[in-house]
Scaffold this active site. Structure first.
Site, PDB file in Angstrom:
ATOM      1  N   ARG A 124       0.850  -1.194   0.000  1.00 26.75           N
ATOM      2  CA  ARG A 124       0.000   0.000   0.000  1.00 26.75           C
ATOM      3  C   ARG A 124       0.882   1.238   0.000  1.00 26.75           C
ATOM      4  O   ARG A 124       1.496   1.576   1.018  1.00 26.75           O
ATOM      5  CB  ARG A 124      -0.932   0.013   1.216  1.00 26.75           C
TER       6      ARG A 124
ATOM      7  N   ASP B 120      -3.860   3.226  13.789  1.00 26.40           N
ATOM      8  CA  ASP B 120      -3.013   3.807  12.749  1.00 26.40           C
ATOM      9  C   ASP B 120      -3.497   5.224  12.466  1.00 26.40           C
ATOM     10  O   ASP B 120      -4.295   5.777  13.231  1.00 26.40           O
ATOM     11  CB  ASP B 120      -2.972   2.927  11.504  1.00 26.40           C
TER      12      ASP B 120
END
Length: 543
Positions: A172, A456
């Site tokens: 990602r 996150d």
């Protein structure tokens, strides 16, 4: 007539950072030239698309609504097209583990028993130059079986299992909005997305193909099919440039913005030669709702973040539409994150949490998802069992077309259908988690265990967005208090004092606690809402 003059050569990419170990293996002249060419060709369009985001946000502020695009109705109504068939390495995706690309996580994720590892340069990684470069190096080492890890605290060593037992890597890169300040062409920084994609593709694509896999990617923060078209053009150029067949790259798009939820089919259409699926997120999706409808008053005010589960009507509409869209077009539908971090001390906490994880994954598998995410290796067997019960020996359930699903624009926007309301405890939690996560991020740590959950950057985004929304909507909490800037400041000051007392003066001074406190208040209390917390945070990032 004379031939047109050739275009001027692309200036080299310039590194402006203190060197990190072995960076010459990643930042070769050829790799930097490739990244510079990506920048020359595609950054101007990236800039145009970011401007279009702002225009669309202004339109949403004016109308307080969204709808499916009339100009792309023909794509949605054409039942004949499908995305390219999944390559063998992406055929079975029943359990995917996510995490940053540090050396320990690389070994543990590949060994976890999950089918896929989402190797994350985005929300789970603070983009210090060391994390950017060494993350690339770790992936290259892993693909060539040149990686191991020894825990300095315990002395325990970790090495890779046999190839056939390792998770398939899906990288990602960063979202389109964040530049890489340490790499520029001329006076212009290169978008972090092109740095992360370009370096990984350049160094690993051919090697992966030789091993029967390929360069696979997760695409974050996508807001429209035009942004997916840009990624597709990047892929076509990259493959042609390296002499690799088109369609070798495969991409899974995170549908984690409310605008992208209205363009799922168009996004798959744009990427159809390279698409392998869509993913249903949670925190970033809620963050996107707040960001886009922050002027719309009470209808779009969200309750405490932990009260908004995937069973909320508007969230269920989003996930069921995603499954139907993917299976209609032959793509994988991947579910959301199980973020629980198992306790090594409290078996009862684990029992309760595992039951919640199991219920969540049972729901996803029952709804037709082909796989799901976990944040910790201990959750891989639990998620696997849930999908095994539904899939059996089948790699996926794309044959479940979910033609019973009929989702309208109103269903996706029915945020006010929730019974839950904002609470004082929820406000305190948003401040606590926001400060703790931002402090870790400023030190270069992007995935953090906080109160038993792996958090996150999406965590901090929804935390500060809810604070901002509750203040500006004049929310009254369950205690009868109205959410004001002064109330938030008092809670934040109390939390900072508690952290200081808990950590001790020396440890407190060594951290970035005051900066984290100040930044959270800035992005939560400023009248002008910052589109992304990570943009002002990047200016304060160590390294």
């Amino acid at each position: 007539m004379s031939a047109p003059a050739p275009p001027p050569p692309t200036p080299p990419a310039i590194v402006d950072a203190e060197p990190v170990p072995r960076q010459e293996e990643v930042l070769t002249d050829a790799a930097l030239a490739f990244v510079a060419e990506l920048h020359r060709r595609f950054t101007p369009r990236r800039d145009e698309l970011l401007a279009l985001r702002a225009e669309r946000r202004a339109e949403i502020a004016r109308t307080a609504t969204l709808d499916f695009l009339p100009e792309t109705a023909a794509i949605r109504e054409d039942d004949s097209w499908r995305v390219a068939p999944a390559p063998p390495a992406l055929e079975d995706r029943r359990v995917e583990i996510t995490g940053p690309t540090d050396r320990r996580m690389t070994v543990n994720a590949l060994n976890s028993g999950a089918r896929i590892w989402l190797a994350d340069f985005e929300d789970a990684s603070a983009p210090t130059w060391e994390n950017v470069v060494l993350g690339q190096l770790n992936l290259t080492d892993a693909h060539r079986r040149g990686i191991d890890f020894t825990d300095e605290r315990t002395g325990k060593s970790y090495a890779l299992r046999p190839d056939e037992e390792l998770a398939t890597v899906v990288v990602r890169p960063r979202g389109w909005h964040l530049d890489e300040r340490h790499l520029r062409v001329g006076d212009t920084p290169v978008p972090g997305a092109l740095v992360d994609f370009g370096l990984y593709f350049f160094h690993n694509a051919r090697h992966l193909i030789e091993r029967g896999k390929g360069p696979y990617f997760y695409l974050p923060k996508t807001e429209s099919h035009l942004e997916a078209r840009l990624w597709n053009d990047v892929f076509v150029f990259a493959q042609d440039h390296l002499g690799i067949p088109r369609g070798t790259i495969r991409a899974t798009v995170l549908i984690e913005t409310i605008t992208a939820a209205f363009e799922m089919e168009e996004i798959l259409w744009e990427l159809r030669e390279h698409a392998s699926g869509l993913n249903a997120g949670r925190w970033d999706y809620l963050f996107s709702i707040v960001k886009n409808f922050r002027d719309a008053g009470g209808k779009f005010v969200l309750p405490d973040r932990n009260a908004v589960t995937m069973t909320a009507p508007f969230m269920r509409a989003y996930t069921e539409l995603l499954v139907r869209t993917c299976h209609k077009r032959g793509a994988h539908a991947i579910g959301g994150m199980a973020a629980f971090i198992p306790s090594r001390r409290d078996a009862e906490v684990n029992r309760v949490a595992f039951e919640k994880v199991r219920a969540d994954k049972d729901r996803e598998a029952g709804d037709g998802f082909d796989g799901s995410w976990v944040a910790h290796p201990d959750l891989v067997p639990i998620a696997g069992e849930c999908f095994d019960k539904v899939l059996g020996d089948r790699p996926h359930q794309k044959d479940r077309l979910r033609e019973d699903v009929d989702v309208t624009a109103a269903d996706l926007l029915a945020v006010d259908s929730l019974d839950a309301r904002p609470t004082h405890a929820g406000l305190v939690n948003a401040v606590q988690v926001g400060i703790r996560y931002i402090e870790a991020w400023l030190r270069g740590v992007g995935a953090v265990a906080i109160f038993g959950l792996m958090e996150d950057a999406a965590t901090a985004e929804i935390s500060r967005s809810q604070i901002w929304q509750w203040i500006n909507a004049g929310v009254v909490l369950d205690t009868g208090e109205r959410v004001t800037a002064d109330l938030v400041r008092r809670i934040a000051a109390g939390e900072l004092a508690a952290i200081r007392a808990e950590a001790g003066e020396e440890a407190f001074a060594a951290g970035d606690w005051q900066q984290a406190h100040d930044l959270l208040l800035t992005v939560s209390l400023d009248e002008d809402y910052a589109d992304f917390l990570t943009v002002p945070a990047y200016e304060r990032l160590r390294g």
